[in-house]
Each structure stands twice: as C-alpha cells, then as structure tokens.
Enzyme design. Structure first.
Site, PDB file in Angstrom:
ATOM      1  N   CYS A  60      -8.718 -38.491  21.818  1.00 45.33           N
ATOM      2  CA  CYS A  60      -8.089 -37.637  20.812  1.00 45.33           C
ATOM      3  C   CYS A  60      -7.769 -36.230  21.319  1.00 45.33           C
ATOM      4  O   CYS A  60      -6.873 -36.039  22.123  1.00 45.33           O
ATOM      5  CB  CYS A  60      -8.951 -37.598  19.558  1.00 45.33           C
ATOM      6  SG  CYS A  60      -8.010 -37.168  18.058  1.00 45.33           S
ATOM      7  N   GLU A  99      -9.906 -44.463  18.816  1.00 43.21           N
ATOM      8  CA  GLU A  99     -11.135 -43.698  18.609  1.00 43.21           C
ATOM      9  C   GLU A  99     -11.801 -44.156  17.305  1.00 43.21           C
ATOM     10  O   GLU A  99     -11.169 -44.230  16.258  1.00 43.21           O
ATOM     11  CB  GLU A  99     -10.770 -42.216  18.517  1.00 43.21           C
ATOM     12  CG  GLU A  99     -11.915 -41.306  18.124  1.00 43.21           C
ATOM     13  CD  GLU A  99     -11.438 -39.894  17.817  1.00 43.21           C
ATOM     14  OE1 GLU A  99     -12.253 -38.966  17.920  1.00 43.21           O
ATOM     15  OE2 GLU A  99     -10.250 -39.733  17.462  1.00 43.21           O
ATOM     16  N   LYS A 115     -16.544 -38.449  24.428  1.00 41.67           N
ATOM     17  CA  LYS A 115     -15.598 -37.353  24.167  1.00 41.67           C
ATOM     18  C   LYS A 115     -16.255 -36.019  24.499  1.00 41.67           C
ATOM     19  O   LYS A 115     -17.317 -35.686  23.976  1.00 41.67           O
ATOM     20  CB  LYS A 115     -15.166 -37.396  22.703  1.00 41.67           C
ATOM     21  CG  LYS A 115     -14.098 -36.388  22.313  1.00 41.67           C
ATOM     22  CD  LYS A 115     -13.716 -36.607  20.856  1.00 41.67           C
ATOM     23  CE  LYS A 115     -12.588 -35.681  20.413  1.00 41.67           C
ATOM     24  NZ  LYS A 115     -12.202 -35.925  18.999  1.00 41.67           N
TER      25      LYS A 115
END
Length: 537
Positions: free
Chosen positions: A408, A300, A357
C-alpha cells in the site's frame, strides 16, 4: 474622501493579489493528477509563484503567498483524503470522524505550504542574483526539500508524480536518479519561463523609459528559448530510455494471477465480511489455478486474520490441493503487536517467506507521539492490538527468486523499491487496499507504482481490494487494469529481470550534485563581488 477610500481599497486588492496568484497557480498544479490529470500544467504552474517571489521589492510579503501555493497544490492533489469519512464502520462517531478527516487533510496541506514557504524564503534572498543562479539554486533547494520531506512518514505528492501515468517519456528520467530527476526538470523549466517573462517585462519597461529602439527579440526571449530547448532535450533523453527494447527471455517468464476481492472495508470487522473474503479469494484462486498460472497475488489484508489462523482457511486448503504458489495478505504477529504482512505459501501450503509493511500511515495505522495524542485520537485500525512497522531492510524471497515487495502506502517511497532491486529483486509485487477512498486515490496509487516500475526497470503486479489492480511493464505501460469496485481475476505473464538502472546503482545522486554545485556557484560569485568591492575601495 471617496478618492481616498477607493485608493485604500485598490491598495488592499493590490496587496492581496500575490496571495490569489500563488493560490491559483498551486491549484493548477493540483489539477495535474487524478481525477483531472492535466499533466501538462506542471510545466507552467510554478511560473506565477516564481515571478511573485522574485519580483518582490524587499521580499516582505512573499513567505505567505508561497505558503498558499503549497496549500493549493497539496490540498487539491490530496483531496482524496476526505474519502476516509465517515469512519463509523470503525466505531468512530460521525462528527469525530469528520474532525479527524479534516485534521488529516488540513495538516498535510499546511505541511506542504511550509515546505514551499521555505523554498520561497531562499528565493527571496536571491532576488538580486543572476537569473541562471536563481534557477540553479531554486531547482536544487526544491529537490532537497522534497528529499527531506520524503524521509519522514508523511509523503505522497512529489512534483514528479504529476507526469505519471500520462507522460511516460519524461518519467523515464527517473531511471537516472529517481523521481527527483523529473522534479528537477519541472522546476528548471518553470524557472526559465518565469525568468524569461520577467526579462521581457524589464526590457519593455526600459524601452518605455529611455524611448530607444526595441530590445532585440533574441535578448528578450533567451530564457524562453532555453526553456523550450531544455524541455525538448529532456523529452528526447526520456524517449531514448523509453524506446529501449525489453528482453523477454522465455525462461524468465512468470505467469501471475491477481484476485481483486472487492470486500468493502465496512464489512472487514464482521463475520459476513470474513466469509465473503474467504469465498471470493478462494474461488478466484481456484479459477486462476485452473488457467495454469504459476502464482496468485492477493491484496493487503485479503484475509483479515492473524498468521496463526491462516492455515485453517479454505484458501490455504485450496493451495495445498492445487499446488500453485500464493501470496496472501493477512496480519503477522510480533509479541503483543501485529504487522500488516504478505505471506508466501509454497505448493505444499507452507509459509516460506513473509514481508511486513514498513511504512505505516500516520493516524490511519499508528498514532504519532502516541503518549500525547493517544487519548485524543482513536486508533483507526480494524484490530484492537497495537500495529507496528516492519524492518526497513527486509528482503522477500519466493520460489521464483527474490521479489520487490510493497504494501500500500510504501508505493510513494522510491528508495524502498531501489534498495530491494539493488539486493536482487527481480519483479515487483504490490499489495494494497484503497477501499476507503474515492476513485482518484487508487488511480494516483497506480501512477506511483508505474514510476517505481520504470525507476527499477521491473515488471510489476499490483493487487488491490476494490481497484485499481494492474500489470505494468518496465516502461510503465499498463498491460491490464481492473475496474473499480468490482470483483475480478486476471492473469498476465511478467518477466524476472536482473538489470540495474543508474538510480538503483547510485541512488539519488542528482540532488546532492545540485546542492553542492549551486552552493559552490553562490560562494564563488559572492567572493568575486567582495574582491571587486575591495578593489574599488
């Protein structure tokens, strides 16, 4: 006078005892995860709270003790949150950084306490019911509350993750109905042990009062016997799932390389940090390309720049030169806002897909109720623009087929993975940056990814900035895991799969079933009691 004072002091200590018992047992549950990893404690750590709640005469004092159990568990399990301090590298002064850190840690711990207190409030009302009904309803309500909590933005510490990565056999129950299957198993076993303990105490008390012969052992320990049988049976079911062979068809093989750049977050905003990122990820990509990998995965935010600037980087130039597919973490653009994204670059160095995300970290990546709190809490993002979440129903197509993408924090949300698996995702790509936390957090993060691999029956490649990067097979076995705070490259062969577990096909069917069946059982018993009372009158 002295006797009265001693009596009052004894009464105070007696009144405080439930709080100490609940808090201590909550801490025991918190020790099941990293850094301690005493996973076996999960099968007994709920017992003291259960006993404290049910044995209350009128239930007046049980809401606060349960609240403290939740604080103990979530406070210990999520103590890694304190690792975000100090945030001076983000421009947040030392004292405000400490205040924000303590607020985040305290708030999530208190929220956990509230949910456990709600569970206890239900259990108090069941104090006069049959033990089997308490166990059924207690398990159903706990699973329902975890489902409710996981539907919001703040979620991480399910009881299920106490078993990962050490007890992979029981984690395989997640293939049936997701992580709540494991949670239900833990709560039910704890409930049976607690009821067995209370049953024995009641029998001993009756024996002392009546002075009759001891109650037969089979009667006293029937709940403990059932708990043992259930524990063994559940592990046998998990073992059967765990023992199934994994098909590794040669044409489904995919050799993936991972680059762990090891760039401290404090450098991300500086030109030196960007220079190091370009250098580390480009050299790592070239090394892996020369090893004959099919694709390279980066963490990320590997290159902390916007999409429009990616094409001019040395890393994309290397992709064009070597012709090896790359998944590059960077920032996408959406109007005046930005997203944390994972981009697929094909062999020609062209962007062919993008995943944004969708689960953002509250306070860390966005401010809840920003109109109210925006002036009180500084945005913690390294960019000045406004960060937004990606769509909840994204699909991530690659030159090798559809992948299950996770960035994440999304690792804690199993429905993100099951939805993509049901839509044709054949392997998992997990891209994360846990650099601002202590080592226990990335290990817990790895444990979450292991659960997702098992639940979806998929191979997983996990790339992080500073560790722990890893490769995991569909049975949750870690094939390779990086060091922590190290620069590393590694290649491993994973396999694309199109199987669908019961959880992927049906979702979490167990929790609604438990809630409906327990509610129905309670209504039936209540109706029988009313009918009996009418008959007696």
């Amino acid at each position: 006078m002295q006797k009265k004072q001693n009596k009052k002091q004894g009464e105070r200590l007696t009144a405080l005892l439930p709080y100490f018992i609940a808090f201590a047992s909550g801490i025991l549950m918190g020790l099941t995860v990293a850094p301690v990893g005493a996973w076996f404690l999960a099968w007994i750590a709920l017992v003291p709270l259960w006993v404290v709640v049910v044995t209350s005469a009128k239930g007046k004092n049980q809401f606060p003790p349960a609240f403290f159990w939740g604080i103990g568990y979530h406070g210990v399990a999520l103590s890694w949150i304190t690792g975000i301090h100090p945030m001076t590298w983000l421009g947040v002064p030392w004292l405000p950084s400490l205040a924000i850190t303590l607020f985040c840690w305290g708030f999530i711990s208190l929220l956990g306490g509230v949910f456990v207190a709600i569970w206890a409030a239900v259990m108090v009302r069941l104090a006069g019911q049959k033990p089997w009904l308490r166990i059924l309803i207690g398990t159903a309500v706990w699973c329902g509350l975890e489902s409710l909590w996981s539907a919001g933005p703040l979620w991480w510490s399910s009881l299920a993750y106490t078993q990962s990565p050490h007890n992979l056999v029981i984690v395989h129950l997640g293939q049936l109905s997701g992580p709540n299957t494991v949670t239900a198993a833990i709560v039910a076993v704890n409930g049976l042990i607690a009821e067995g303990w209370m049953n024995r105490k009641e029998a001993e008390s009756a024996e002392r009062i009546s002075s009759v012969s001891p109650v037969p052992l089979r009667f006293v320990n029937k709940y403990l016997v059932t708990a043992t049988g259930l524990l063994i049976t559940l592990h046998l079911i998990g073992f059967i799932l765990y023992s199934r062979p994994i098909a590794q068809v040669p044409e489904a093989a995919l050799k993936v390389g991972i680059v762990q750049g090891n760039i401290p977050n404090r450098l991300l905003r500086s030109s030196e940090g960007f220079r190091r990122a370009q250098e580390n990820y480009t050299s790592g990509y070239l090394t892996l390309a020369d090893q004959g990998v099919d694709a390279v995965l980066t963490p990320e935010g590997a290159l902390p720049i916007f999409q429009r600037n990616l094409l001019a980087t040395a890393l994309v130039a290397a992709v064009k030169e070597k012709g090896v597919v790359a998944w590059i973490g960077a920032f996408g653009e959406r109007g005046d806002s930005y997203t944390i994204s994972l981009f697929t670059f094909n062999a020609k160095g062209e962007i062919v897909s993008r995943y944004d995300k969708s689960k953002l970290v509250p306070l860390g990546e966005y401010i809840p109720f920003e109109g109210i709190l925006g002036g009180l809490v500084q945005r913690l993002s390294p960019l000045d623009a406004h960060q937004v979440a990606g769509s909840a129903n994204q699909l991530f197509d690659t030159p090798f087929g559809r992948a299950i993408a996770s960035i994440c924090y999304e690792s804690a949300f199993p429905e993100q993975f099951s939805r993509q698996a049901a839509a044709g995702g054949q392997f998992i790509l997990s891209s994360s940056n846990d650099a601002h936390y202590t080592a226990s957090m990335p290990f817990q993060h790895h444990a979450q990814d292991i659960m997702r691999a098992i639940e979806t029956d998929r191979w997983s490649a996990r790339a992080t900035n500073t560790g722990y990067s890893a490769f995991v097979d569909p049975h949750g076995k870690t094939l390779w895991m990086s060091g922590y705070n190290t620069y590393e490259t590694h290649a491993e062969t994973i396999y694309r799969r199109q199987t669908q577990t019961l959880y992927v096909r049906w979702g979490d069917w167990l929790t609604p079933l438990l809630l409906i069946s327990s509610g129905g059982a309670w209504l039936v018993i209540r109706g029988i009691k009313k009918f009996s009372n009418l008959g007696n009158s």
